[in-house]
Design a protein around this motif. Structure first.
Motif, mmCIF file in Angstrom:
data_model
loop_
_atom_site.group_PDB
_atom_site.id
_atom_site.type_symbol
_atom_site.label_atom_id
_atom_site.label_comp_id
_atom_site.label_asym_id
_atom_site.label_seq_id
_atom_site.Cartn_x
_atom_site.Cartn_y
_atom_site.Cartn_z
ATOM 1 N N ASP A 192 0.872 -1.170 0.000
ATOM 2 C CA ASP A 192 0.000 0.000 0.000
ATOM 3 C C ASP A 192 0.911 1.223 0.000
ATOM 4 O OD1 ASP A 192 -1.684 2.117 0.494
ATOM 5 O OD2 ASP A 192 -2.825 1.099 2.067
ATOM 6 N N GLU A 193 1.093 1.825 -1.174
ATOM 7 C CA GLU A 193 2.041 2.929 -1.289
ATOM 8 C C GLU A 193 1.625 4.152 -0.491
ATOM 9 O OE1 GLU A 193 4.465 2.247 -5.451
ATOM 10 O OE2 GLU A 193 2.817 3.707 -5.459
ATOM 11 N N SER A 194 0.380 4.214 -0.058
ATOM 12 C CA SER A 194 -0.059 5.356 0.754
ATOM 13 C C SER A 194 0.428 5.264 2.194
ATOM 14 C CB SER A 194 -1.590 5.456 0.734
ATOM 15 O OG SER A 194 -2.184 4.403 1.480
ATOM 16 N N THR A 195 0.999 4.125 2.587
ATOM 17 C CA THR A 195 1.405 3.925 3.982
ATOM 18 C C THR A 195 2.888 4.160 4.212
ATOM 19 O OG1 THR A 195 1.779 1.535 3.695
ATOM 20 C CG2 THR A 195 -0.450 2.252 4.296
ATOM 21 N N TYR A 196 3.628 4.537 3.161
ATOM 22 C CA TYR A 196 5.062 4.820 3.325
ATOM 23 C C TYR A 196 5.504 5.787 2.237
ATOM 24 C CZ TYR A 196 6.342 1.753 -0.605
ATOM 25 O OH TYR A 196 6.491 1.189 -1.849
ATOM 26 N N SER A 197 6.725 6.246 2.332
ATOM 27 C CA SER A 197 7.260 7.225 1.380
ATOM 28 C C SER A 197 8.248 6.546 0.434
ATOM 29 C CB SER A 197 7.982 8.360 2.115
ATOM 30 O OG SER A 197 7.091 9.047 2.962
ATOM 31 N N GLY A 198 8.151 6.864 -0.850
ATOM 32 C CA GLY A 198 9.155 6.405 -1.799
ATOM 33 C C GLY A 198 8.700 5.335 -2.758
ATOM 34 N N GLY A 199 7.431 4.950 -2.727
ATOM 35 C CA GLY A 199 6.926 4.007 -3.716
ATOM 36 C C GLY A 199 6.743 4.683 -5.059
ATOM 37 N N THR A 200 7.163 4.029 -6.141
ATOM 38 C CA THR A 200 7.153 4.659 -7.463
ATOM 39 C C THR A 200 6.356 3.868 -8.494
ATOM 40 O OG1 THR A 200 9.202 3.544 -8.160
ATOM 41 C CG2 THR A 200 9.421 5.674 -7.040
ATOM 42 N N MET A 201 5.478 2.962 -8.034
ATOM 43 C CA MET A 201 4.797 2.093 -8.986
ATOM 44 C C MET A 201 3.332 2.469 -9.178
ATOM 45 S SD MET A 201 6.745 -1.538 -8.302
ATOM 46 C CE MET A 201 6.050 -2.255 -9.808
ATOM 47 N N ASN A 202 3.065 3.741 -8.928
ATOM 48 C CA ASN A 202 1.775 4.324 -9.311
ATOM 49 C C ASN A 202 0.605 3.618 -8.654
ATOM 50 O OD1 ASN A 202 0.624 6.471 -10.680
ATOM 51 N ND2 ASN A 202 0.313 5.332 -12.571
ATOM 52 N N GLY A 203 0.808 3.163 -7.422
ATOM 53 C CA GLY A 203 -0.273 2.574 -6.658
ATOM 54 C C GLY A 203 -0.512 1.097 -6.880
ATOM 55 N N ASP A 204 0.147 0.486 -7.856
ATOM 56 C CA ASP A 204 0.036 -0.960 -8.077
ATOM 57 C C ASP A 204 1.424 -1.546 -7.896
ATOM 58 O OD1 ASP A 204 -0.647 -3.524 -8.741
ATOM 59 O OD2 ASP A 204 -0.882 -3.129 -10.885
#
Length: 387
Positions: A192-204
């Motif tokens: 869940d990219e909304s729960t941390y910083s630095g995810g770059t896969m556009n939510g999937d």
């Protein structure tokens, strides 16, 4: 007689693990003993969790009926030696760790019915070997700082994830990947990219997945950077389930989900074009690419709709100038959804994957337009649109 390659390397310094030993049900544990090979050679960054990970796998084996040989000697990758193992675990390997002969032996082993399990930096390995890219499912792109994030269980029928709830909050080093494996693998867990910083896969953001490979099996998890991971009972159960699947001890449906939001297309399957032609390549999917690409050429795909498209990735090769792919909606002059650069890959038969987020929106068929210098620019084997 079994080849005991680098048996001496199997002894490693270990950390005391506080977690209880993970056990499977008695009926499963009674299965015939089997053997797995743990390979942890690094030609790049080396994780300090490797010795702890090896010991954790040894502990799982001792409690659950399999034996473990650990090595960093790539000479273990011979047909005769690999035949003694039901699965090979790439434990945070990095860089170019196998030569061409060893690669062939391993490819034949997996395609012939062997198992592969990749842990964490296994995705940061063998970037110039196209088969390994298919086997691991997606290559490493980068990562933010270690932090807590929520892991979502997408499939709780697999033995690796059946013990988990709908979500799992934990700390690790969360990898981003160059491509999204959802169209070619069964995603078992995602972030869940909304729960941390630095995810770059556009939510999937898949993080654990599996898929058939030839007559064999592949399982990968991006978890396992930290030493502490290997003391977590839930992570150890994840590893155990993955090992048992890879080794063929349990069955699981690892085929990609239909309607999973991704579409993969052979490049030569265009329905309209200007300038391009199919080109034969033995190392390409289906043996062909869309090739003979010059500056200003384009290809249209009436079967692929631009609506909702979020990411684009393409498997490409070039011994020419390289260049640019523009992803457009509706026509060869339609809205540009995104742009990606194609490098010279070294030869027309050396394929790499390039990817980009699609930041604009549009509808109608997908069109790819090509630009660059003079002469032949690059070939496109397959491309994937993720929604």
């Amino acid at each position: 007689m079994r080849s005991l390659i680098a048996r001496g390397l199997a002894t490693v310094a270990t950390a005391t693990l506080a977690a209880a030993t993970v056990l499977v049900p008695a009926a499963q544990a009674a299965a015939a003993p089997y053997e797995v090979l743990v390979f942890s050679k690094t030609a790049g960054f080396r994780h300090d969790s490797i010795p702890t990970g090896i010991q954790a796998i040894r502990d799982l084996g001792a409690a659950n009926g399999f034996t473990v040989t650990a090595t960093e000697d790539a000479n273990a990758f011979s047909a005769a030696n690999l035949a003694t193992y039901e699965a090979v675990i790439f434990l945070s390997t990095t860089g170019d760790v196998l030569n061409a002969t060893q690669q062939t032996a391993f490819q034949n082993y997996v395609n012939g019915g062997g198992g592969y399990l990749g842990v964490h930096a296994a995705a940061d390995t063998e970037y110039d070997w196209a088969y390994y890219g298919q086997l691991v499912g997606a290559w490493f792109s980068g990562h933010p700082a270690i932090q807590q994030a929520t892991v979502k269980t997408e499939d709780n029928t697999h033995p690796a994830t059946s013990h988990l709830g709908a979500t799992w909050s934990r700390s690790d080093e969360w990898y981003n990947y160059r491509t999204n494996p959802r169209s070619t693998a069964r995603v078992l867990q995602s972030l869940d990219e909304s729960t941390y910083s630095g995810g770059t896969m556009n939510g999937d953001h898949p993080i654990t997945w599996c898929h058939p490979q030839g007559s064999g099996r592949s399982f990968y998890t991006g978890l396992g950077h930290t030493i502490q991971s290997y003391a977590e009972p839930a992570f150890r159960s994840l590893l155990l389930g993955g090992i048992r699947y890879a080794a063929g001890q349990v069955a699981a449906d690892c085929s990609p989900r239909t309607g999973g939001g991704s579409t993969t297309v052979e490049g030569e399957a265009y329905t309209s074009n200007f300038g391009v032609q199919p080109a034969g390549h033995g190392t390409a999917s289906g043996g062909r690419t869309v090739g003979y690409i010059d500056n200003g050429d384009w290809a249209g795909y009436a079967s692929v709709n631009a609506s909702g498209a979020k990411t684009f990735s393409a498997r490409v090769s070039s011994a020419g100038a390289g260049g640019t792919i523009r992803v457009r909606a509706g026509s060869q002059t339609g809205t540009v959804l995104g742009t990606v650069t194609v490098p010279n890959t070294g030869s027309w038969d050396t394929f790499r994957t390039v990817s980009t987020n699609l930041t604009a929106t549009g509808s109608g068929p997908i069109f790819l337009t090509f630009s660059g210098g003079s002469g032949s620019l690059f070939d496109v084997d397959t491309f994937t649109i993720t929604r």
